[in-house]
Motif scaffolding. Sequence first.
Motif, PDB file in Angstrom:
ATOM      1  N   MET A  62     -65.887 -42.258  51.755  1.00 10.28           N
ATOM      2  CA  MET A  62     -64.692 -41.515  52.136  1.00 10.28           C
ATOM      3  C   MET A  62     -64.433 -40.447  51.075  1.00 10.28           C
ATOM      4  N   ASP A  63     -64.210 -39.232  51.504  1.00 11.77           N
ATOM      5  CA  ASP A  63     -64.003 -38.097  50.590  1.00 11.77           C
ATOM      6  C   ASP A  63     -65.177 -37.942  49.627  1.00 11.77           C
ATOM      7  N   GLY A  64     -66.392 -38.233  50.102  1.00 13.72           N
ATOM      8  CA  GLY A  64     -67.590 -38.053  49.299  1.00 13.72           C
ATOM      9  C   GLY A  64     -67.835 -39.125  48.261  1.00 13.72           C
ATOM     10  N   LYS A  65     -67.052 -40.209  48.289  1.00 14.24           N
ATOM     11  CA  LYS A  65     -67.193 -41.279  47.301  1.00 14.24           C
ATOM     12  C   LYS A  65     -67.471 -42.607  47.990  1.00 14.24           C
ATOM     13  N   ASN A  66     -68.192 -43.489  47.256  1.00 13.44           N
ATOM     14  CA  ASN A  66     -68.425 -44.837  47.773  1.00 13.44           C
ATOM     15  C   ASN A  66     -67.099 -45.525  48.059  1.00 13.44           C
ATOM     16  N   LEU A  67     -67.095 -46.323  49.118  1.00 13.36           N
ATOM     17  CA  LEU A  67     -65.889 -47.047  49.507  1.00 13.36           C
ATOM     18  C   LEU A  67     -66.227 -48.521  49.670  1.00 13.36           C
ATOM     19  N   ASN A  68     -65.498 -49.381  48.970  1.00 17.96           N
ATOM     20  CA  ASN A  68     -65.632 -50.814  49.185  1.00 17.96           C
ATOM     21  C   ASN A  68     -64.833 -51.200  50.423  1.00 17.96           C
ATOM     22  N   TYR A  69     -65.370 -52.100  51.220  1.00 17.60           N
ATOM     23  CA  TYR A  69     -64.693 -52.456  52.479  1.00 17.60           C
ATOM     24  C   TYR A  69     -63.246 -52.882  52.258  1.00 17.60           C
ATOM     25  N   TYR A  70     -62.957 -53.576  51.156  1.00 17.69           N
ATOM     26  CA  TYR A  70     -61.619 -54.111  50.926  1.00 17.69           C
ATOM     27  C   TYR A  70     -60.642 -53.074  50.367  1.00 17.69           C
ATOM     28  N   ASP A  71     -61.095 -51.845  50.185  1.00 20.65           N
ATOM     29  CA  ASP A  71     -60.202 -50.777  49.730  1.00 20.65           C
ATOM     30  C   ASP A  71     -59.469 -50.106  50.894  1.00 20.65           C
ATOM     31  N   LEU A  72     -59.887 -50.403  52.108  1.00 19.68           N
ATOM     32  CA  LEU A  72     -59.221 -49.838  53.272  1.00 19.68           C
ATOM     33  C   LEU A  72     -57.964 -50.631  53.622  1.00 19.68           C
ATOM     34  N   LYS A  73     -56.950 -49.941  54.092  1.00 21.65           N
ATOM     35  CA  LYS A  73     -55.751 -50.607  54.589  1.00 21.65           C
ATOM     36  C   LYS A  73     -56.137 -51.426  55.822  1.00 21.65           C
ATOM     37  N   ASP A  74     -55.590 -52.612  55.940  1.00 20.33           N
ATOM     38  CA  ASP A  74     -55.867 -53.505  57.077  1.00 20.33           C
ATOM     39  C   ASP A  74     -57.355 -53.857  57.183  1.00 20.33           C
ATOM     40  N   TRP A  75     -58.025 -53.967  56.024  1.00 23.30           N
ATOM     41  CA  TRP A  75     -59.461 -54.192  56.039  1.00 23.30           C
ATOM     42  C   TRP A  75     -59.863 -55.505  56.712  1.00 23.30           C
ATOM     43  N   LYS A  76     -59.037 -56.526  56.617  1.00 21.96           N
ATOM     44  CA  LYS A  76     -59.397 -57.796  57.255  1.00 21.96           C
ATOM     45  C   LYS A  76     -59.443 -57.649  58.774  1.00 21.96           C
ATOM     46  N   LYS A  77     -58.482 -56.928  59.320  1.00 17.71           N
ATOM     47  CA  LYS A  77     -58.464 -56.696  60.772  1.00 17.71           C
ATOM     48  C   LYS A  77     -59.682 -55.875  61.197  1.00 17.71           C
ATOM     49  N   ILE A  78     -60.094 -54.958  60.320  1.00 16.94           N
ATOM     50  CA  ILE A  78     -61.227 -54.086  60.633  1.00 16.94           C
ATOM     51  C   ILE A  78     -62.548 -54.846  60.573  1.00 16.94           C
TER      52      ILE A  78
END
Length: 221
Positions: free
Chosen positions: A129-145
Amino acid sequence: MLVSDRILEFYQSLTPPSKLPKKVETLNPYQSDAGWEATAQFYQKYYADNNSRRMLFGINPGRFGGGITGVPFTDPLLLEEVCEIKNTFNKRAELSSRFIYEMIENYGGPKAFYSKFYITGMSPLGFVMDGKNLNYYDLKDWKKIFEKDMINWIKEQLTFNIDTSIAYSIGQGQNLKFLKQLNDKYDFFEEIIPVPHPRWVMQYRLKRKQEFIDEYLLKLS
């Protein structure tokens, strides 16, 4: 069917979670010709058998390592120099890969290590995201996703003749916590053992690197 065939079939079937935000880009090297060729060569070289293996769960692939090569914690440089799989990727070193392959060398080399262990991620697909690595748990509502997909991914990978007595969490924070939560609910493994995340070691504890390599070797033995 060999373990390598099952792994490649799994990777070829991967799709990102349906609820992933549009601003998040998925790293799926298995959809590119170069990524698929590297992946296939790797698993056909080290997993063309029916050995029982233990699983190590990382977070998700990064854009300079498994997100390019299709092989978890393996950057293009190490894929070519250590695994002897030629590739046309940009030969940029990746910190976590460097640590993992030093540990593998201490274990006895790739052939010995990969005959006993299978490395994956809680998400086998990577994210940017925005050209940077993203850990799955950094997203809002990641458990639902992610939760439904992760449960299915783990179940599918357990068909690779996995030894379910022990699994390892690469990382001792949120990744470990969520893996344990899922395991408490579904009894995938008898025990979850944490090991330090390679990036944390390489960024913050570099002078103690051998100590953490030894910790891996002890826990994996």
